[in-house]
Every structure is written in structure tokens, then in C-alpha cells.
Design a protein around this motif. Structure first.
Motif, short mmCIF file in Angstrom:
data_model
loop_
_atom_site.label_atom_id
_atom_site.label_comp_id
_atom_site.label_asym_id
_atom_site.label_seq_id
_atom_site.Cartn_x
_atom_site.Cartn_y
_atom_site.Cartn_z
N ARG A 18 -7.95 -2.97 8.22
CA ARG A 18 -7.89 -2.81 9.67
C ARG A 18 -6.68 -3.52 10.24
NH1 ARG A 18 -13.90 -4.94 10.80
NH2 ARG A 18 -12.80 -6.78 10.04
N SER A 19 -6.34 -3.21 11.47
CA SER A 19 -5.29 -3.91 12.22
C SER A 19 -3.96 -3.89 11.50
CB SER A 19 -5.72 -5.36 12.49
OG SER A 19 -6.93 -5.40 13.19
N VAL A 20 -3.56 -2.72 11.02
CA VAL A 20 -2.26 -2.56 10.39
C VAL A 20 -1.80 -1.13 10.62
CG1 VAL A 20 -3.26 -1.91 8.15
CG2 VAL A 20 -0.94 -2.88 8.25
N ASN A 21 -0.49 -0.94 10.74
CA ASN A 21 0.07 0.39 10.95
C ASN A 21 0.90 0.79 9.73
OD1 ASN A 21 -0.86 0.49 13.69
ND2 ASN A 21 0.86 -0.83 14.26
N SER A 22 0.47 1.83 9.03
CA SER A 22 1.21 2.32 7.88
C SER A 22 0.65 3.66 7.44
CB SER A 22 1.11 1.32 6.71
OG SER A 22 1.70 1.86 5.55
#
Length: 370
Positions: A59-63
Motif C-alpha cells: 500500500r501507499s506506493v505508486n508504481s
């Protein structure tokens, strides 16, 4: 490779240590350069690996690579768990909501995943005044930080890594005596590598010392996230917040907050502030909901009186998350005629993606170094 290669890793957080460990296993000599000494307990909020919740949940990641990175990480955690690596545990984890919620994309990867409809009539965390409307549970890895991080650090140092405590400036990059540098500096990348694409979040953790591990009726360790709704808990700008609970060997970790902002030229937080209702614990003002929501849930679910535990510490840490259009940075760059490999911008998924990102770094090394 026929001979050992020398690599510098910038950063001694979970990303840097995981990269160092994996490269050591593949015949690299590793030197770690860290601004903070990880062997000394201190409260620098920019050293985010001192303040993780440390659940292995993407969670809480952009990829766009989250799925493959997470799967790779899971395979490493599986191996470490089989080896009984210190501090690596399995929790029955609940994610619960006071309103409707769609299933997360990571549902397919989590062991024993089930929805609220399947366990509503059996054990799960509850709040006396807020009905649970949606949620799920699963088994997941959890890194008990007071055990896991020191064990990983020691294993890297005992395998021969050199640790240099040094504060790097941008101009210092030219003089690093290495042909290969892996940048795991996290927030430090903003200045070191002129990266304007980050978002900074401040989080508050309330540590309850000398509290027991909490179990379900089957004897499994339990942790949870609970989202009460924006009308109950929100930031200064109105963003809904959730709280989370993780029992560790040194007590409970009660979170959390997610305030957006930045650091000024003096390193002072500028951004969302802790709004009312709030309370002061251990000399720090935190959102009151971190205490009151957990107090209710812990009593209703486990019969535990939070007020009984008077030894408390507050930790404030920062999470550096790259914007969605840029995302987690896992790529090579040539700077000053040497190879740099970037591995940062993990947000709240540093532990979760640590081994997957380390493996990607290794692959980039193999591809770019003959």
C-alpha cells in the motif's frame, strides 16, 4: 561474475540494507554510506526506517511494477521465514471500514484472504460505537522492527560490508571512489539528485511499552487497520485517515496519521498540522483519535484497558512518496561517468517491496555491468 565487484550503497534504511544483503550474496563487495548511524538509537524523523509499521502489504506506493516487485519480495520473505530469520512473523491481519470499500488489488496475493461476509459472525476487531460495514482479513508477514532491522544490519556487516557515516552533498557524488553506486537515500534524493517529483507525509506512532502480544481464539497474533470515516478522523485538508495496530516484542505500535507537507531549508516541517481534537503524549501533540479509537477497539475486542499501560513513547517520522505520474524510481542513470541505480520513493511500502526492489537492482546491475 568471476571476480567480486565493488558497489557503494547510499542509505542504510531497509531498502539500502536489503540491496546490500542481496548483492553480497551475489559476489559483490559493498560499502554503505549513511548520514545517520543505524547502530545508535536516535529520533531523526527523516531516517524513515526507524519508524516503520513494517507490515508486508503493498500500500501507499505508486508504481506500475508493484505486482512483480511484491511477488518477488514475498518469495524472499518466504525463504527468510523458513530460515527463522529474527523478527519475521506472520499475523492474522484485519482491514476494516465503517463504510463500503472495494477489494484491494493485492487480495490475490495474500494468504487465506477472506471478506467480512465470510467472518462477520466469528472473531474480528470491533468498535462499540462504529459498525464495521466492509473489510477483509488475511495472513501476512510482519517485521518485528526491534528484532528484524538489527538482525539484517548485523548480517550485512558481518558479511563484510563497510559502513561509512557521512553526510553527502550533491558535489560529493563526483568524488565517490566507486564505479557503481546504488542510491537508496529516500528523502535525501530530493537534494542529492534534484528530484522534484516527491510527496512528503508525516506520520505519528504511539508506542505502548511492555504490552503483551494479542491473539485470536486460535492463538494467532492479530493486527488491524481501521478506517472510521472522514467525519470521525481527517487531516487539516479533510483527507480521511485510518488507524492501525501492530503488536511487537517490545510493545504495541498504534498509528497513525498521514499529513502532507514538506521540509523548509532548515529541515522544519511545513504543511498540514495536527488539528483538534488532539492530545499531548510524551511531549508531542498527536491526533486524539490515535488514542481513543484504539482504546475502544482494544477493550471491545481483547478486554484490554489501554489506560493500564502508562509507559508510552511517541515517534514522528516522514515518508517520501513519488507522485503517481513518476512513481517509485527503479532505474539507471549515468552521473559523472559512473553508473547510478536509483531505488527510492517507496512511500509506506519500503519493507513490503524491499526484497523485490533489491532483486530489480541486481538485475539492472547484471544488464549494465559486463
Amino acid at each position: 561474475m568471476s571476480k567480486r565487484r565493488n558497489v557503494c550503497v547510499i542509505g542504510c534504511g531497509i531498502s539500502g540494507l536489503s540491496v546490500a544483503k542481496l548483492l553480497q550474496q551475489h559476489e559483490f563487495n559493498v560499502t554503505i554510506v549513511s548520514e545517520s548511524d543505524p547502530r545508535i538509537i536516535h529520533s531523526d524523523p527523516t531516517f524513515s526506517s526507524l519508524f516503520p509499521a513494517a507490515s508486508v502489504i503493498p500500500r501507499s506506493v505508486n508504481s506500475g511494477e508493484i505486482d512483480s516487485l511484491f511477488e518477488e519480495s514475498l518469495s524472499h520473505f518466504d525463504a527468510l521465514h523458513e530460515q527463522q530469520f529474527p523478527g519475521l512473523k506472520i499475523h492474522e491481519h484485519f482491514e476494516l471500514f465503517a463504510s463500503g470499500k472495494d477489494l484491494p488489488g493485492y487480495a490475490q496475493y495474500m494468504d487465506a484472504f477472506s471478506t467480512l461476509e465470510e467472518f462477520r459472525d466469528s472473531f474480528h476487531p470491533t468498535h462499540s460505537g462504529l459498525a464495521i460495514q466492509a473489510g477483509w482479513k488475511f495472513n501476512c508477514y510482519f517485521a518485528d522492527w526491534s528484532l528484524y532491522y538489527p538482525a539484517l544490519l548485523n548480517s550485512v556487516l558481518e558479511a563484510g560490508a563497510e559502513l561509512q557515516i557521512q553526510s553527502l552533498e550533491k558535489d560529493d557524488l563526483r568524488d565517490l571512489p566507486f564505479d557503481i553506486v546504488v542510491n537508496c537515500s529516500g528523502l535525501g534524493s530530493v537534494e542529492l539528485f534534484n528530484d522534484p517529483n516527491g510527496l512528503l507525509y508525516r506520520g505519528h506512532l504511539l508506542q505502548i511499552l511492555e504490552a503483551p502480544m494479542l491473539k485470536n481464539p486460535n492463538g494467532d497474533t492479530v493486527s488491524y487497520n481501521f478506517s472510521p470515516g472522514a467525519e470521525i478522523y481527517h487531516t487539516e485538508s479533510g483527507n480521511a485517515q485510518d488507524v492501525y495496530f501492530y503488536p511487537r516484542s517490545d510493545g504495541w505500535i498504534l498509528g497513525g496519521s498521514r499529513q502532507e507537507g514538506r521540509l523548509d531549508e532548515h529541515g522544519i516541517w511545513t504543511g498540514e498540522q495536527t488539528i483538534s481534537p488532539n492530545i499531548e503524549i510524551d511531549g508531542t501533540v498527536i491526533p486524539e483519535q490515535i488514542f481513543t479509537l484504539h482504546k475502544n477497539i482494544l477493550y471491545e475486542t481483547f478486554g484490554m484497558e489501554l489506560d493500564r499501560f502508562t509507559k508510552r513513547k511517541v515517534k514522528v517520522g516522514y515518508r517520501y512518496l513519488r507522485k503517481k505520474e513518476e512513481g517509485l524510481r527503479l532505474e539507471t542513470e549515468e552521473i559523472h561517468n559512473r553508473l547510478f541505480i536509483h531505488n527510492y520513493g517507496h512511500g509506506g511500502a519500503g519493507v513490503t517491496l524491499s526484497w523485490g526492489c533489491a532483486e530489480k537492482v541486481r538485475q539492472l546491475l547484471r544488464k549494465n555491468v559486463s
